[in-house]
Write an enzyme that holds these catalytic residues in place. Structure first.
Site, PDB file in Angstrom:
ATOM      1  N   SER A  66       0.838  -1.209   0.000  1.00 49.57           N
ATOM      2  CA  SER A  66       0.000   0.000   0.000  1.00 49.57           C
ATOM      3  C   SER A  66       0.870   1.255   0.000  1.00 49.57           C
ATOM      4  O   SER A  66       2.012   1.239   0.468  1.00 49.57           O
ATOM      5  CB  SER A  66      -0.892   0.031   1.237  1.00 49.57           C
TER       6      SER A  66
HETATM    7  N1  SAH Z   1      -0.717  -5.047   4.231  1.00 47.92           N
HETATM    8  C1  SAH Z   1       0.041  -4.998   2.994  1.00 47.92           C
HETATM    9  C2  SAH Z   1      -0.870  -4.941   1.800  1.00 47.92           C
HETATM   10  C3  SAH Z   1      -0.892  -6.247   1.133  1.00 47.92           C
HETATM   11  S1  SAH Z   1      -1.931  -6.367  -0.273  1.00 47.92           S
HETATM   12  C4  SAH Z   1       1.024  -3.853   3.030  1.00 47.92           C
HETATM   13  O1  SAH Z   1       1.591  -3.597   4.057  1.00 47.92           O
HETATM   14  O2  SAH Z   1       1.286  -3.212   2.032  1.00 47.92           O
HETATM   15  C5  SAH Z   1      -3.228  -7.362   0.382  1.00 47.92           C
HETATM   16  C6  SAH Z   1      -2.875  -8.732   0.812  1.00 47.92           C
HETATM   17  O3  SAH Z   1      -4.091  -9.369   1.232  1.00 47.92           O
HETATM   18  C7  SAH Z   1      -2.316  -9.637  -0.287  1.00 47.92           C
HETATM   19  O4  SAH Z   1      -1.070 -10.128   0.102  1.00 47.92           O
HETATM   20  C8  SAH Z   1      -3.336 -10.758  -0.424  1.00 47.92           C
HETATM   21  O5  SAH Z   1      -2.769 -12.015  -0.711  1.00 47.92           O
HETATM   22  C9  SAH Z   1      -3.980 -10.739   0.945  1.00 47.92           C
HETATM   23  N2  SAH Z   1      -5.319 -11.349   1.039  1.00 47.92           N
HETATM   24  C10 SAH Z   1      -6.344 -11.263   0.175  1.00 47.92           C
HETATM   25  N3  SAH Z   1      -7.412 -11.948   0.635  1.00 47.92           N
HETATM   26  C11 SAH Z   1      -7.038 -12.492   1.839  1.00 47.92           C
HETATM   27  C12 SAH Z   1      -7.691 -13.304   2.805  1.00 47.92           C
HETATM   28  N4  SAH Z   1      -8.955 -13.728   2.651  1.00 47.92           N
HETATM   29  N5  SAH Z   1      -7.004 -13.672   3.904  1.00 47.92           N
HETATM   30  C13 SAH Z   1      -5.712 -13.262   4.093  1.00 47.92           C
HETATM   31  N6  SAH Z   1      -5.049 -12.479   3.214  1.00 47.92           N
HETATM   32  C14 SAH Z   1      -5.697 -12.102   2.106  1.00 47.92           C
END
Ligand code: SAH
Length: 215
Positions: A66
């Site tokens: 993000s």
């Molecule tokens: N928190 C991160 C953003 C990651 S993007 C940061 O610091 O930048 C979002 C993440 O959510 C992805 O890695 C994706 O694999 C995960 N995701 C999507 N659906 C999910 C679910 N149901 N349970 C756990 N993780 C999930």
């Protein structure tokens, strides 16, 4: 791998902090955490020059890190004082998780893609953050064994707010979650659990990757 010695380029970090403050982040705890977590650790070496820009970047597996301003705004919306137990859904590369670990007492983070969870775990350990636990699974179910939580942060967007996540908030607890379809901007909601139910407010519009089931 040890990351403790990595210090961001001061000029680039200062520019990142200007972008974070520009969206209204003024919580000293959040600002200090973001100054202390080198974002370059969380992206591939090829993207190092872009690591402190206020933008999302690819982290592999079709997922993204993000933008710093979004991480700042979402963290601030949890109103953390350092005593809280927080659940994160969507560990990704672990950047948001590291910022949370510096603002809360304990952080539990769930990621559905094992390859991402492994990398995040290594970075968090390498930074010496020992108040974080990660696991691979479907974060829409929360983490029932560790519930309830003072704060829940969801960093992927679904069409609704999973009921299990609502149920795992303490009364007075806060959840920050993007809700909406892919291909259009999603609403970033702040949900506060009250004695009577849940209060909801829209914080703004965001673009998150989809919240999916466990693979
Ligand atoms: N928190 C991160 C953003 C990651 S993007 C940061 O610091 O930048 C979002 C993440 O959510 C992805 O890695 C994706 O694999 C995960 N995701 C999507 N659906 C999910 C679910 N149901 N349970 C756990 N993780 C999930």
């Amino acid at each position: 791998m040890q990351y403790r010695h990595i210090k961001p380029d001061p000029y680039r970090l200062a520019r990142m902090m200007v972008a974070v403050k520009a969206v209204g982040v003024d919580d000293a705890r959040v600002l200090a955490a973001m100054e202390a977590v080198p974002r370059e650790i969380f992206v591939s070496p090829a993207l190092k020059n872009e690591a402190y820009m206020d933008k999302t970047l690819p982290i592999g597996f079709e997922q993204t890190i993000s933008a710093p301003s979004v991480v700042g705004a979402m963290t601030q919306a949890l109103s953390l004082t350092g005593t809280e137990k927080v659940l994160e859904v969507g560990t990704g590369c672990g950047y948001q998780c590291a910022v949370l670990a510096k603002c809360a007492k304990r952080v539990f983070s769930v990621e559905r893609i094992a390859g991402l969870a492994k990398g995040a775990e290594e970075r968090l350990r390498g930074m010496g953050l020992h108040n974080v636990v990660t696991k691979v699974g479907d974060g829409r179910l929360g983490w029932p064994e560790q519930a309830p939580f003072d704060g829940i942060i969801v960093t992927a967007a679904g069409l609704d707010v999973p009921a299990s996540l609502r149920e795992q908030l303490v009364v007075g607890g806060r959840m920050v979650i993007p809700v909406g379809a892919q291909g259009q901007r999603q609403k970033l909601l702040r949900i506060v659990r009250t004695e009577a139910g849940f209060d909801e407010e829209v914080l703004g519009l965001v673009d998150f990757v989809p919240l999916l089931g466990a693979s």
